[in-house]
Design an enzyme around this catalytic site. Sequence first.
Site, PDB file in Angstrom:
ATOM      1  N   VAL A  16       0.837  -1.208   0.000  1.00  6.45           N
ATOM      2  CA  VAL A  16       0.000   0.000   0.000  1.00  6.45           C
ATOM      3  C   VAL A  16       0.872   1.258   0.000  1.00  6.45           C
ATOM      4  CG1 VAL A  16      -1.877   1.225   1.149  1.00  6.45           C
ATOM      5  CG2 VAL A  16      -1.831  -1.269   1.215  1.00  6.45           C
ATOM      6  N   LYS A  47      12.687  -0.078   6.687  1.00 13.40           N
ATOM      7  CA  LYS A  47      14.034  -0.646   6.904  1.00 13.40           C
ATOM      8  C   LYS A  47      14.720  -0.986   5.587  1.00 13.40           C
ATOM      9  CE  LYS A  47      11.790  -3.048  10.354  1.00 13.40           C
ATOM     10  NZ  LYS A  47      11.193  -4.314  10.559  1.00 13.40           N
ATOM     11  N   GLY A 189      -1.412 -15.006  -5.202  1.00 15.05           N
ATOM     12  CA  GLY A 189      -1.062 -13.936  -4.268  1.00 15.05           C
ATOM     13  C   GLY A 189      -2.271 -13.318  -3.584  1.00 15.05           C
ATOM     14  N   LYS A 207     -13.606  -5.986   9.673  1.00 12.43           N
ATOM     15  CA  LYS A 207     -14.155  -4.927   8.813  1.00 12.43           C
ATOM     16  C   LYS A 207     -15.621  -4.665   9.176  1.00 12.43           C
ATOM     17  CE  LYS A 207     -11.043  -6.238   5.035  1.00 12.43           C
ATOM     18  NZ  LYS A 207     -10.925  -7.124   3.855  1.00 12.43           N
ATOM     19  N   GLY A 304      -5.374  -4.550  -2.823  1.00 14.77           N
ATOM     20  CA  GLY A 304      -4.408  -4.320  -3.895  1.00 14.77           C
ATOM     21  C   GLY A 304      -3.743  -2.959  -3.752  1.00 14.77           C
TER      22      GLY A 304
HETATM   23  P1  NAP Z   1       3.120  -4.851   3.581  1.00 13.11           P
HETATM   24  O1  NAP Z   1       3.242  -5.061   2.106  1.00 13.11           O
HETATM   25  O2  NAP Z   1       3.604  -5.916   4.476  1.00 13.11           O
HETATM   26  O3  NAP Z   1       3.844  -3.476   3.920  1.00 13.11           O
HETATM   27  C1  NAP Z   1       4.184  -3.055   5.213  1.00 13.11           C
HETATM   28  C2  NAP Z   1       5.525  -2.354   5.111  1.00 13.11           C
HETATM   29  O4  NAP Z   1       5.841  -1.774   6.363  1.00 13.11           O
HETATM   30  C3  NAP Z   1       6.654  -3.311   4.764  1.00 13.11           C
HETATM   31  O5  NAP Z   1       7.537  -2.692   3.836  1.00 13.11           O
HETATM   32  C4  NAP Z   1       7.325  -3.533   6.120  1.00 13.11           C
HETATM   33  O6  NAP Z   1       8.686  -3.841   6.023  1.00 13.11           O
HETATM   34  C5  NAP Z   1       7.148  -2.183   6.764  1.00 13.11           C
HETATM   35  N1  NAP Z   1       7.195  -2.261   8.225  1.00 13.11           N
HETATM   36  C6  NAP Z   1       6.401  -2.990   9.028  1.00 13.11           C
HETATM   37  N2  NAP Z   1       6.700  -2.761  10.317  1.00 13.11           N
HETATM   38  C7  NAP Z   1       7.710  -1.860  10.323  1.00 13.11           C
HETATM   39  C8  NAP Z   1       8.422  -1.203  11.357  1.00 13.11           C
HETATM   40  N3  NAP Z   1       8.164  -1.444  12.641  1.00 13.11           N
HETATM   41  N4  NAP Z   1       9.381  -0.313  11.007  1.00 13.11           N
HETATM   42  C9  NAP Z   1       9.640  -0.059   9.715  1.00 13.11           C
HETATM   43  N5  NAP Z   1       8.976  -0.644   8.672  1.00 13.11           N
HETATM   44  C10 NAP Z   1       8.025  -1.541   8.985  1.00 13.11           C
HETATM   45  O7  NAP Z   1       1.618  -4.568   3.984  1.00 13.11           O
HETATM   46  P2  NAP Z   1       0.485  -3.900   3.081  1.00 13.11           P
HETATM   47  O8  NAP Z   1      -0.189  -4.968   2.293  1.00 13.11           O
HETATM   48  O9  NAP Z   1       1.007  -2.715   2.381  1.00 13.11           O
HETATM   49  O10 NAP Z   1      -0.573  -3.479   4.201  1.00 13.11           O
HETATM   50  C11 NAP Z   1      -0.379  -2.342   5.005  1.00 13.11           C
HETATM   51  C12 NAP Z   1      -1.656  -2.036   5.773  1.00 13.11           C
HETATM   52  O11 NAP Z   1      -2.715  -1.804   4.855  1.00 13.11           O
HETATM   53  C13 NAP Z   1      -2.146  -3.170   6.684  1.00 13.11           C
HETATM   54  O12 NAP Z   1      -2.715  -2.634   7.835  1.00 13.11           O
HETATM   55  C14 NAP Z   1      -3.206  -3.864   5.846  1.00 13.11           C
HETATM   56  O13 NAP Z   1      -4.197  -4.538   6.633  1.00 13.11           O
HETATM   57  C15 NAP Z   1      -3.811  -2.669   5.142  1.00 13.11           C
HETATM   58  N6  NAP Z   1      -4.490  -3.008   3.895  1.00 13.11           N
HETATM   59  C16 NAP Z   1      -3.814  -3.657   2.926  1.00 13.11           C
HETATM   60  C17 NAP Z   1      -4.480  -3.973   1.750  1.00 13.11           C
HETATM   61  C18 NAP Z   1      -3.762  -4.659   0.635  1.00 13.11           C
HETATM   62  O14 NAP Z   1      -4.378  -4.895  -0.397  1.00 13.11           O
HETATM   63  N7  NAP Z   1      -2.473  -4.980   0.760  1.00 13.11           N
HETATM   64  C19 NAP Z   1      -5.813  -3.616   1.583  1.00 13.11           C
HETATM   65  C20 NAP Z   1      -6.475  -2.923   2.607  1.00 13.11           C
HETATM   66  C21 NAP Z   1      -5.796  -2.627   3.775  1.00 13.11           C
HETATM   67  P3  NAP Z   1       9.137  -5.379   6.171  1.00 13.11           P
HETATM   68  O15 NAP Z   1       8.522  -6.098   5.036  1.00 13.11           O
HETATM   69  O16 NAP Z   1      10.613  -5.260   6.114  1.00 13.11           O
HETATM   70  O17 NAP Z   1       8.603  -5.817   7.508  1.00 13.11           O
HETATM   71  N1  HSE Z   2      -7.102 -10.248   2.870  1.00 14.41           N
HETATM   72  C1  HSE Z   2      -8.058  -9.267   2.472  1.00 14.41           C
HETATM   73  C2  HSE Z   2      -9.007  -9.852   1.444  1.00 14.41           C
HETATM   74  C3  HSE Z   2      -7.426  -8.029   1.870  1.00 14.41           C
HETATM   75  O1  HSE Z   2      -8.795 -10.958   0.944  1.00 14.41           O
HETATM   76  O2  HSE Z   2      -9.988  -9.187   1.143  1.00 14.41           O
HETATM   77  C4  HSE Z   2      -6.947  -7.048   2.894  1.00 14.41           C
HETATM   78  O3  HSE Z   2      -8.015  -6.524   3.654  1.00 14.41           O
END
Ligand code: NAP
Ligand code: HSE
Length: 430
Positions: A16, A47, A189, A207, A304
């Site tokens: 994100v 990091k 994925g 949610k 996504g």
């Molecule tokens: P992600 O790909 O795992 O990204 C999180 C990032 O934050 C990673 O680069 C991680 O680094 C870094 N990070 C985590 N803890 C850290 C710390 N203490 N210090 C520094 N860096 C740190 O996760 P994401 O999918 O983007 O999701 C992020 C948020 O959005 C979550 O709350 C998720 O529920 C929400 N969300 C995501 C989606 C989606 O489609 N992905 C949709 C809706 C909501 P490392 O990998 O090195 O730990």
């Molecule tokens: N894991 C969730 C889904 C996406 O499959 O809808 C992040 O909220």
Amino acid sequence: MSVENIQIGLLGLGTVGRGVYRIITGNADNIKRKVGVGVEIKKILEKDTSKLRDLNIDLGKQTTEIEDIIDDPEIKIVVEVLGGIEPTMNYVTRALEGGKSVVTANKDMIAAHGKQLFALSEANQTDLLFEASVAGGIPIIRPLKQCLAANRITQIIGIINGTTNYMLTKMTEQGSDFEDVLREAQAKGYAEADPTADIEGYDAARKLAILASIAFNSRIVLDDVYVEGITKITSTDIAYAGELNYIVKLLAIAKETGDGIEVRVHPALIPHSHPLAMVNDVYNAIYVTGDAVGDTMFYGRGAGEMPTASAVVADVMDAARNLLHNVPGIISCTCYENKPVKDMGATEVKYYVRLNVTDKPGVLASIAYVFGDKEVSLASVLQKHNDGNNAEIVLVTHKVREKNMQEALETIKQLSSVNAIANIIRVEGE
Ligand code: NAP
Ligand code: HSE
């Protein structure tokens, strides 16, 4: 406030975070014209330097110390896309206490600690915005809080987990088994390596807790939500559902009833004609009914990089606009009531029941007797022969109290002619 650009601290450059960076830099002119001031990412807590290099980001923006963001008075908005509860809660708490506005996509944190965080944002007159935390790119938090604010919301029925919707769609279209589609979802994925939160319904339940809190102006937490996942759904049930003109979906349901708020996540049969029946693959949709507006449906991509970032950046724009006009926190927490949550046993729904029985005279009559005794009225019955001695009976009931249904099933289980209660699934949307 008079500045050239409002400065942002971005926590996390993962899926994100990357999208947030791309939109804020790629659409900078549009954002500035719409908000009245530009927004600029000053620091990124991350990091992994390669994540900045991949996007050609000036490495001077990288930090691994949260203090570089929290203690920087120039940074007015903190965008939290790290995920998880700790240390995220600690960072967000400190940002709010320091008077910074916070935008987050973190449903886990909002569902568990929303009350505490909203109290902090109110005390410090800051914005705490979380549009992306439910259904990714689909606008639903702001519509509930603002566009539909004139209504008394009576119900929300949502498909708010993309992974399980993809799996159920493939099971329906291809007749595939649960384990096979789970592997397919992981390969694409969609499902995480540990898919528990998705397939057991907890992602949708978090949610739903957020949506129900806003819809009914009363704090709902994860523990209030009855949760059942999709692991027991088989291609046989999906095929029977099809014969009966239904489709199987994982639904997140919140209703305001005379005796409390109903909040439940479980698989359900919905009629083919229901608008939610057309929501397939990883798409999400939320069907909201208000007393003035009637039925509405919000549809789109629930996850996504770019869809989720679309919601995050819109929140950043709102927070920036509020700062520009010196009104941060103008729309605060709306949980000003304390409504009871209805006991699941008191819920009234229709049921689909599949039974494996011995095929001999009087079996159906003995089952019908038990249902009748517990005031469970039958709407339709299908019987198919499996082999010479055993048959499969599929029943759909009229609306019945959950407690009565469970008592009837307990008794039916004991009947010598009933080999197994193969499955029970609720029926919604009629
Ligand atoms: P992600 O790909 O795992 O990204 C999180 C990032 O934050 C990673 O680069 C991680 O680094 C870094 N990070 C985590 N803890 C850290 C710390 N203490 N210090 C520094 N860096 C740190 O996760 P994401 O999918 O983007 O999701 C992020 C948020 O959005 C979550 O709350 C998720 O529920 C929400 N969300 C995501 C989606 C989606 O489609 N992905 C949709 C809706 C909501 P490392 O990998 O090195 O730990
Ligand atoms: N894991 C969730 C889904 C996406 O499959 O809808 C992040 O909220």
